[in-house]
Design a protein around this motif. Structure first.
Motif, mmCIF file in Angstrom:
data_model
loop_
_atom_site.group_PDB
_atom_site.id
_atom_site.type_symbol
_atom_site.label_atom_id
_atom_site.label_comp_id
_atom_site.label_asym_id
_atom_site.label_seq_id
_atom_site.Cartn_x
_atom_site.Cartn_y
_atom_site.Cartn_z
ATOM 1 N N SER A 1 0.878 -0.931 0.496
ATOM 2 C CA SER A 1 -0.480 -0.184 0.185
ATOM 3 C C SER A 1 0.822 1.327 0.009
ATOM 4 C CB SER A 1 -0.590 0.043 1.034
ATOM 5 O OG SER A 1 -1.396 1.323 0.948
ATOM 6 N N HIS A 2 1.685 1.001 0.737
ATOM 7 C CA HIS A 2 2.649 2.030 0.844
ATOM 8 C C HIS A 2 4.125 2.094 -0.514
ATOM 9 C CE1 HIS A 2 5.105 5.133 3.656
ATOM 10 N NE2 HIS A 2 5.579 5.293 2.768
ATOM 11 N N ALA A 3 3.584 1.712 -0.998
ATOM 12 C CA ALA A 3 5.237 1.475 -2.203
ATOM 13 C C ALA A 3 4.151 1.553 -3.143
ATOM 14 C CB ALA A 3 5.620 0.025 -2.375
ATOM 15 N N THR A 4 2.369 2.274 -3.246
ATOM 16 C CA THR A 4 1.695 2.386 -3.786
ATOM 17 C C THR A 4 0.619 3.346 -4.316
ATOM 18 O OG1 THR A 4 0.255 0.856 -3.826
ATOM 19 C CG2 THR A 4 1.444 -0.225 -5.051
ATOM 20 N N GLY A 5 1.314 4.342 -3.352
ATOM 21 C CA GLY A 5 0.464 5.777 -2.792
ATOM 22 C C GLY A 5 0.045 6.219 -2.449
ATOM 23 N N ASN A 6 -0.184 5.493 -1.429
ATOM 24 C CA ASN A 6 -0.546 5.233 0.294
ATOM 25 C C ASN A 6 -0.265 5.855 1.132
ATOM 26 O OD1 ASN A 6 -3.696 4.999 -1.357
ATOM 27 N ND2 ASN A 6 -2.850 3.167 -1.479
ATOM 28 N N ALA A 7 -0.023 6.442 1.854
ATOM 29 C CA ALA A 7 0.453 7.324 3.072
ATOM 30 C C ALA A 7 0.491 5.840 4.318
ATOM 31 C CB ALA A 7 0.607 8.205 4.060
ATOM 32 N N GLY B 1 4.115 3.834 13.230
ATOM 33 C CA GLY B 1 3.663 3.240 14.355
ATOM 34 C C GLY B 1 3.593 1.622 14.151
ATOM 35 N N GLU B 2 2.934 1.416 12.531
ATOM 36 C CA GLU B 2 2.076 0.288 12.746
ATOM 37 C C GLU B 2 3.034 -0.926 11.892
ATOM 38 O OE1 GLU B 2 -0.847 -3.080 12.073
ATOM 39 O OE2 GLU B 2 0.162 -1.437 13.387
ATOM 40 N N PHE B 3 3.875 0.232 11.114
ATOM 41 C CA PHE B 3 5.281 -0.850 9.976
ATOM 42 C C PHE B 3 6.195 -1.050 11.559
ATOM 43 C CE2 PHE B 3 9.528 -0.059 8.907
ATOM 44 C CZ PHE B 3 9.193 -1.213 7.749
ATOM 45 N N LEU B 4 6.266 -0.199 11.781
ATOM 46 C CA LEU B 4 7.627 -0.410 13.384
ATOM 47 C C LEU B 4 7.230 -1.948 13.947
ATOM 48 C CD1 LEU B 4 8.551 3.474 14.086
ATOM 49 C CD2 LEU B 4 9.632 1.553 12.800
ATOM 50 N N ARG B 5 5.369 -1.504 14.533
ATOM 51 C CA ARG B 5 4.911 -2.479 15.256
ATOM 52 C C ARG B 5 4.785 -4.112 14.489
ATOM 53 N NH1 ARG B 5 0.957 -6.232 15.720
ATOM 54 N NH2 ARG B 5 -0.478 -5.012 14.325
ATOM 55 N N VAL C 1 13.199 -5.460 4.622
ATOM 56 C CA VAL C 1 12.477 -5.688 6.052
ATOM 57 C C VAL C 1 13.217 -5.009 6.573
ATOM 58 C CG1 VAL C 1 11.114 -6.757 7.315
ATOM 59 C CG2 VAL C 1 10.677 -6.979 5.208
ATOM 60 N N LYS C 2 14.640 -6.225 7.276
ATOM 61 C CA LYS C 2 16.115 -5.773 8.262
ATOM 62 C C LYS C 2 16.686 -4.581 8.024
ATOM 63 C CE LYS C 2 17.064 -10.962 8.319
ATOM 64 N NZ LYS C 2 17.861 -12.167 7.590
ATOM 65 N N THR C 3 16.684 -3.976 6.477
ATOM 66 C CA THR C 3 17.654 -2.461 6.203
ATOM 67 C C THR C 3 16.586 -1.619 6.075
ATOM 68 O OG1 THR C 3 17.333 -3.214 3.963
ATOM 69 C CG2 THR C 3 19.639 -3.369 5.200
ATOM 70 N N CYS C 4 15.048 -1.220 6.293
ATOM 71 C CA CYS C 4 14.897 -0.482 6.747
ATOM 72 C C CYS C 4 14.413 -0.296 7.556
ATOM 73 C CB CYS C 4 13.453 -0.225 5.325
ATOM 74 S SG CYS C 4 14.063 -0.617 3.423
ATOM 75 N N ARG C 5 14.852 0.733 8.414
ATOM 76 C CA ARG C 5 14.011 0.996 10.141
ATOM 77 C C ARG C 5 12.700 1.613 10.087
ATOM 78 N NH1 ARG C 5 17.921 -1.064 12.981
ATOM 79 N NH2 ARG C 5 16.947 0.588 14.960
ATOM 80 N N ASN C 6 12.334 2.398 8.958
ATOM 81 C CA ASN C 6 11.433 3.294 8.743
ATOM 82 C C ASN C 6 10.858 3.169 7.312
ATOM 83 O OD1 ASN C 6 12.802 5.979 7.827
ATOM 84 N ND2 ASN C 6 13.403 5.548 10.046
ATOM 85 N N LEU C 7 9.542 3.669 7.305
ATOM 86 C CA LEU C 7 8.862 3.837 6.148
ATOM 87 C C LEU C 7 9.616 4.893 4.948
ATOM 88 C CD1 LEU C 7 4.920 3.393 6.846
ATOM 89 C CD2 LEU C 7 6.169 1.484 5.631
ATOM 90 N N ALA C 8 9.922 6.163 5.923
ATOM 91 C CA ALA C 8 10.585 7.226 5.020
ATOM 92 C C ALA C 8 12.072 6.468 4.263
ATOM 93 C CB ALA C 8 11.439 7.909 5.882
ATOM 94 N N GLN C 9 12.962 5.110 5.400
ATOM 95 C CA GLN C 9 13.864 4.100 4.466
ATOM 96 C C GLN C 9 13.290 3.709 3.452
ATOM 97 O OE1 GLN C 9 15.730 3.135 7.659
ATOM 98 N NE2 GLN C 9 17.000 4.967 8.122
ATOM 99 N N PHE C 10 12.292 2.465 3.446
ATOM 100 C CA PHE C 10 11.901 2.040 3.024
ATOM 101 C C PHE C 10 11.019 2.695 1.084
ATOM 102 C CE2 PHE C 10 7.804 0.068 1.005
ATOM 103 C CZ PHE C 10 8.345 -0.642 0.015
ATOM 104 N N TRP C 11 11.128 3.575 1.701
ATOM 105 C CA TRP C 11 10.822 4.592 0.192
ATOM 106 C C TRP C 11 11.412 4.843 -0.955
ATOM 107 C CZ3 TRP C 11 6.344 5.448 -2.897
ATOM 108 C CH2 TRP C 11 6.194 6.954 -3.870
ATOM 109 N N GLN C 12 12.170 5.235 0.142
ATOM 110 C CA GLN C 12 13.706 5.382 -0.633
ATOM 111 C C GLN C 12 14.234 4.276 -1.536
ATOM 112 O OE1 GLN C 12 15.174 8.478 -0.775
ATOM 113 N NE2 GLN C 12 13.053 9.060 0.356
ATOM 114 N N PHE C 13 13.578 3.754 -1.316
ATOM 115 C CA PHE C 13 14.701 2.342 -1.149
ATOM 116 C C PHE C 13 14.261 2.051 -2.305
ATOM 117 C CE2 PHE C 13 13.664 -2.166 -1.724
ATOM 118 C CZ PHE C 13 14.432 -2.875 -2.428
ATOM 119 N N ILE C 14 12.613 1.772 -2.323
ATOM 120 C CA ILE C 14 11.376 1.374 -3.270
ATOM 121 C C ILE C 14 11.219 2.098 -4.445
ATOM 122 C CG2 ILE C 14 9.298 2.020 -2.792
ATOM 123 C CD1 ILE C 14 9.919 -1.486 -3.804
#
Length: 247
Positions: free
Chosen positions: A17-23, A27-31, A50-63
């Motif tokens: 969902s986050h990778a396809t345009g939804n914010a 906190g739920e990601f971290l949990r 999942v191991k290397t991206c510690r928050n959604l901001a890092q995941f977004w930069q990656f994806i």
């Protein structure tokens, strides 16, 4: 097991969902990420990002850099999560069973796969057969690795000799290390192999028995299969890592 599977599936869906345009909620990601990372038994199949991206901001930069379209991002996340979800979906298996099964399925050897399947199937119903299969698993793994590196082992080597030859090729022999803690751990692996051989000779169905003979219980089989599976996974992972390092 079902709850862990649901949490992993929720994590996958959140990331899609986050990778396809939804914010999505960080906190739920971290949990959910913490739930998955806190399970040592599935560590081998947790997606690397999942191991290397510690928050959604890092995941977004990656994806966003790796995959430009929504379809590519969905497919990537599905592919990365599939091994973990398949492990968790295996009914009747402990998580560690699933991890070993997944690694063995990737290993191109019908003998190895057959021995592991027999060991799992017979733990409760046929302890003697399970102990025999546990030893056969390690024998097959060692032979396959030695064949892969072109090392001769003779016509009928015992398990201890097979393991020692394999350990030397993989740099896992205690004598190849100077740190005491590594020597101790690797020496323990050798002791496990010797113990499995002795347990099989003492309790399994590979030898004839007299009138009074020890009969293995399911707990003996559980121990033998778990030890053999863990060591087989370690050998396969080490062999794979060395192959990757050489290419």
């Amino acid at each position: 097991m079902r709850e862990l599977h649901e949490q992993a599936l929720s994590l996958q869906n959140l990331l899609i969902s986050h990778a396809t345009g939804n914010a999505e909620d960080d906190g739920e990601f971290l949990r959910l990420r913490q739930v998955v990372l806190s399970q040592p038994s599935i560590d081998a199949v947790v997606p690397r990002f999942v191991k290397t991206c510690r928050n959604l901001a890092q995941f977004w930069q990656f994806i966003k850099v790796e995959y430009g379209t929504y379809a590519e991002r969905r497919q990537f996340i599905w592919n990365e999560f599939r091994p973990m979800l398949e492990v968790l979906e295996r009914s009747g298996l402990a998580p560690s069973d699933g991890v070993v099964s997944f690694a063995i399925e990737k290993f191109d050897s019908s003998n190895v796969q057959a021995a592991w399947s027999k060991a799992l199937d017979r733990r409760s119903t046929d302890p003697e057969g399970a102990i025999t299969a546990a030893r056969s698993l390690l024998e097959s793994v060692c032979k396959h690795i030695l064949d892969d590196v072109n090392v001769e082992y003779g016509d009928a080597p015992d398990l201890t000799r097979l393991y020692r030859l394999t350990a030397e090729q993989l740099k896992l022999a205690p004598s190849q290390h100077t740190e005491q803690v590594f020597k101790q751990i690797l020496g323990g692996c050798t002791a496990v192999v010797e113990g499995l051989g002795a347990l099989r000779n003492r309790l399994s169905d590979s030898h004839g028995k007299g009138k009074v003979a020890a009969k293995p219980a399911s707990r003996h089989a559980e121990l033998a299969v778990n030890l053999a599976g863990a060591l087989a996974l370690y050998l396969l992972a080490t062999h794979s890592a060395r192959n990757e390092a050489e290419t």
